[in-house]
Motif scaffolding. Sequence first.
Motif, mmCIF file in Angstrom:
data_model
loop_
_atom_site.group_PDB
_atom_site.id
_atom_site.type_symbol
_atom_site.label_atom_id
_atom_site.label_comp_id
_atom_site.label_asym_id
_atom_site.label_seq_id
_atom_site.Cartn_x
_atom_site.Cartn_y
_atom_site.Cartn_z
ATOM 1 N N ILE A 178 2.199 3.058 -6.928
ATOM 2 C CA ILE A 178 2.643 1.946 -6.252
ATOM 3 C C ILE A 178 1.964 1.913 -4.952
ATOM 4 N N SER A 179 1.222 0.866 -4.460
ATOM 5 C CA SER A 179 0.440 0.973 -3.208
ATOM 6 C C SER A 179 0.661 -0.210 -2.549
ATOM 7 N N PRO A 180 0.957 -0.583 -1.455
ATOM 8 C CA PRO A 180 1.502 0.036 -0.558
ATOM 9 C C PRO A 180 2.632 0.893 -0.950
ATOM 10 N N ALA A 181 3.171 2.154 -0.585
ATOM 11 C CA ALA A 181 4.299 2.598 -0.853
ATOM 12 C C ALA A 181 5.462 1.477 -0.163
ATOM 13 N N PRO A 182 6.522 1.498 -1.240
ATOM 14 C CA PRO A 182 7.650 0.722 -0.472
ATOM 15 C C PRO A 182 8.238 1.327 0.355
ATOM 16 N N ARG A 183 8.675 0.379 1.353
ATOM 17 C CA ARG A 183 9.519 1.211 2.660
ATOM 18 C C ARG A 183 10.886 1.523 2.194
ATOM 19 N N HIS A 184 11.455 2.432 2.544
ATOM 20 C CA HIS A 184 12.968 2.865 2.142
ATOM 21 C C HIS A 184 13.842 1.677 2.404
ATOM 22 N N VAL A 185 13.749 1.295 3.567
ATOM 23 C CA VAL A 185 14.385 0.238 3.733
ATOM 24 C C VAL A 185 14.656 -1.013 3.113
ATOM 25 N N ASP A 186 13.161 -1.200 2.690
ATOM 26 C CA ASP A 186 13.204 -2.476 1.539
ATOM 27 C C ASP A 186 13.884 -2.040 0.354
#
Length: 239
Positions: A178-186
């Motif tokens: 998965i790129s870009p890596a998902p942001r934790h907040v998302d």
Amino acid sequence: MAKTSIEISAGSLSAIELFYDLSFNERNVVADKCRGMKFAAGDTITSHDDVDNDVYFIISGRVRIATCSASGKEISFRDQAAGEMFGEIAAVDNQSRSAYVSALSETVLAAISAECFLWLVDLYPSIMTRTLARIARLVRLLSERVVEFSSLDVRNRIHAELLRMAWQNMDDANTATISPAPRHVDLASRISTHREAITRELTQLSSSGLVHKGKNSLRINDVVKLENMVQDTAGTYKK
């Protein structure tokens, strides 16, 4: 809504899933009805409760579809990429927008009025079939989300969301990047939890070797194992 107008051609629409079955001349008919526009990353494309009912086709870039709770918390539904469409629900039921859409990167869109979209649905059976199939997929996805929120704890919801993202980014039969890596907040926004829960679970999954966190990517090392973990708690789970 900041945007730059651009020209849309039949070639621009060739990668749109809805038009896969159309000939070049038929896509020309569609292109003549479309308006082209370019958005910068972060731009709002449509807002919640907007009364316009245009349908949008993503020529390039990525968008996020989300809404806000009464308290102002963002609730993210899904991200969409080139080849996909959005806005068809408002075109079909002639109601105001149920969510807002923003550009995650520089994004080029083709927009068509609801009236012209419904005309195309009548004109080309393949567009009707693909539109119905897409709406059916959305209904199934929402049904899965209802089951998840009513039956799974936060940890299992994280697994289910990672599995959905993995299926969309497969490297081979059993790994995904998965790129870009998902942001934790998302991720937290998608499954209605807090960022700390995401960080804690991803750390545990990384320690077990199931995932690997790169500089700007997230690799799922064993998609089958992740799928089995989800099925053990959620039952049958399909792509």
